[in-house]
Design a protein around this motif. Sequence first.
Motif, mmCIF file in Angstrom:
data_model
loop_
_atom_site.group_PDB
_atom_site.id
_atom_site.type_symbol
_atom_site.label_atom_id
_atom_site.label_comp_id
_atom_site.label_asym_id
_atom_site.label_seq_id
_atom_site.Cartn_x
_atom_site.Cartn_y
_atom_site.Cartn_z
ATOM 1 N N UNK A 437 -4.193 2.356 -3.800
ATOM 2 C CA UNK A 437 -5.352 3.178 -3.489
ATOM 3 C C UNK A 437 -5.141 4.077 -2.280
ATOM 4 N N UNK A 438 -4.012 3.935 -1.622
ATOM 5 C CA UNK A 438 -3.754 4.776 -0.460
ATOM 6 C C UNK A 438 -4.542 4.388 0.761
ATOM 7 N N UNK A 439 -4.910 3.127 0.871
ATOM 8 C CA UNK A 439 -5.679 2.638 2.009
ATOM 9 C C UNK A 439 -4.744 2.072 3.070
ATOM 10 N N UNK A 440 -5.263 1.918 4.276
ATOM 11 C CA UNK A 440 -4.498 1.348 5.367
ATOM 12 C C UNK A 440 -4.670 -0.159 5.422
ATOM 13 N N UNK A 441 -3.613 -0.845 5.818
ATOM 14 C CA UNK A 441 -3.635 -2.299 5.936
ATOM 15 C C UNK A 441 -2.808 -2.692 7.151
ATOM 16 N N UNK A 442 -3.390 -3.489 8.021
ATOM 17 C CA UNK A 442 -2.721 -3.881 9.250
ATOM 18 C C UNK A 442 -2.881 -5.384 9.463
#
Length: 506
Positions: A437-442
């Motif tokens: 989905x092109x989301x950020x994950x940290x």
Amino acid sequence: MSDNPLVLSARPGSRSARHRAGPPRPARQRREPMPLVLTALIVAGALPVAFVWWQNTIPGSLDSPAADLTAAGRIAGLLAAYLLLVLVALMARVPLLENRIGSDTVARLHRALGEYTVALAFAHAALIVCGYAWQGRTDPLTETWAVVTGYTDVWLAAVALGLLGLIGVVSARAVRRRVAYESWYHVHLLAYAATALAFSHEFAVGTEFSASPRNRLLWSAAHVVVGAAVVVFRLALPLYRSLRHGVRVAAVVAEGPGVVSVHLTGRDLDRLGARAGQFLRWRFLARGQWWQSHPYSLSAAPTPDALRITVKALGDASGALARLRPGTRVWFEGPYGAFTARRGTFTARGTFTARGTFIARGTFTARWRRGTTRPVLLLAAGAGVTPLRALYETLPARARGGPGHHGGDGGVLLVQRASRDEDLVLHAELRRIAQARGFGLLAVVGPRGGPSDDPLRADRLRAMVPGLAERDVYLCGPAGWTAFVRAELRRAGVPARRIRTEAFAF
């Protein structure tokens, strides 16, 4: 750092996820309106109760200390009875309250009012006894025995007072931390018995009701309405839905140390209206588990024929889920909770994959605040990632990736906090969703540390999260951690109205 530029791993003190950040914007404190409206309605309801007391107070009767104590005891008893009825109404799990205001908000209000209720009930008994003892020139112990044995149904009120005292003791913070959820829950069910016993006492000796047919009718009607809400929303509706949807355990999958996902299947589950971020109360009809229900959040977007929960073993009940067998019948209550991205609709259909890896198939619906493109930050710790994982799967992109567009995270960034790598619950799934989905994950892994060096303190949050003060924030995890991070978000400039929390506590 992974080969996907949107998926980062940061240890406390690491620079891999830091960005330049300016000073926080000033944020104006503004409370959510619905909890204030509910509180105002409860306070307003106490005014007619006080009026009933005043109406039945004979002019000139408050002419001695004994009369004053007795009158104070009467008003304390009326208010205690009213608040006890309010507590039962809050326990009825009315969907309007649970889903619009939020189960956690209702629970906090219930806890606060419970303290006042117990205090008023004991004040009622003490003031009445002291007033009668003063008037009769006897000692309080002798008068207590005379009141309990000599007045109609007062012994029932004494039992009700004892039950309220027990509930109050179990609810005290020092005790609650040491009591199993099952014990705490079943003790609280005694509030229904206390309400019934107190009702009989109020009509037998309460002059406010014994002398007024109108007051008896109105008071009885209030109890009937609250009782009907309990029967409908805690008994009838859950029973109907459980039979209607035929939910069963499809599979139990180990997700990590002490963590399992329970996959559930059923009929027409989309008609429940469950949303990502909500929870249900589950009762698994297996040996040793059928007699208790527990609240667990959905850990994946609901589909017409499948639901999923992910649970960490923190006690006997949660640990027993790993031993569930496929085909086990499940009864449930809900869905509940306002920890959702509501208002507006985003629907996606089809098969979701990431680099050829299957994620899910079906129709997924999320709701969000209509007309806004504000970016979102999801903050999770421990098992608190479960409702956020479902939200992460369904939230629409708020901004397209690329330099200058919220750090290239699609306007949605999830920060997962854990002490060890193996404690990153569902992290592999989150990585696949982030890539798809092109989301950020940290991932922030490491010991918490003190307030001065915690990896999620305000200055580090600002450096870690691009445009932090502009985001809507969803925060879920253990109660202490949630309170700490919420305070740090406020220090970082995030307005209180844009921080939505759900703490895993009872």
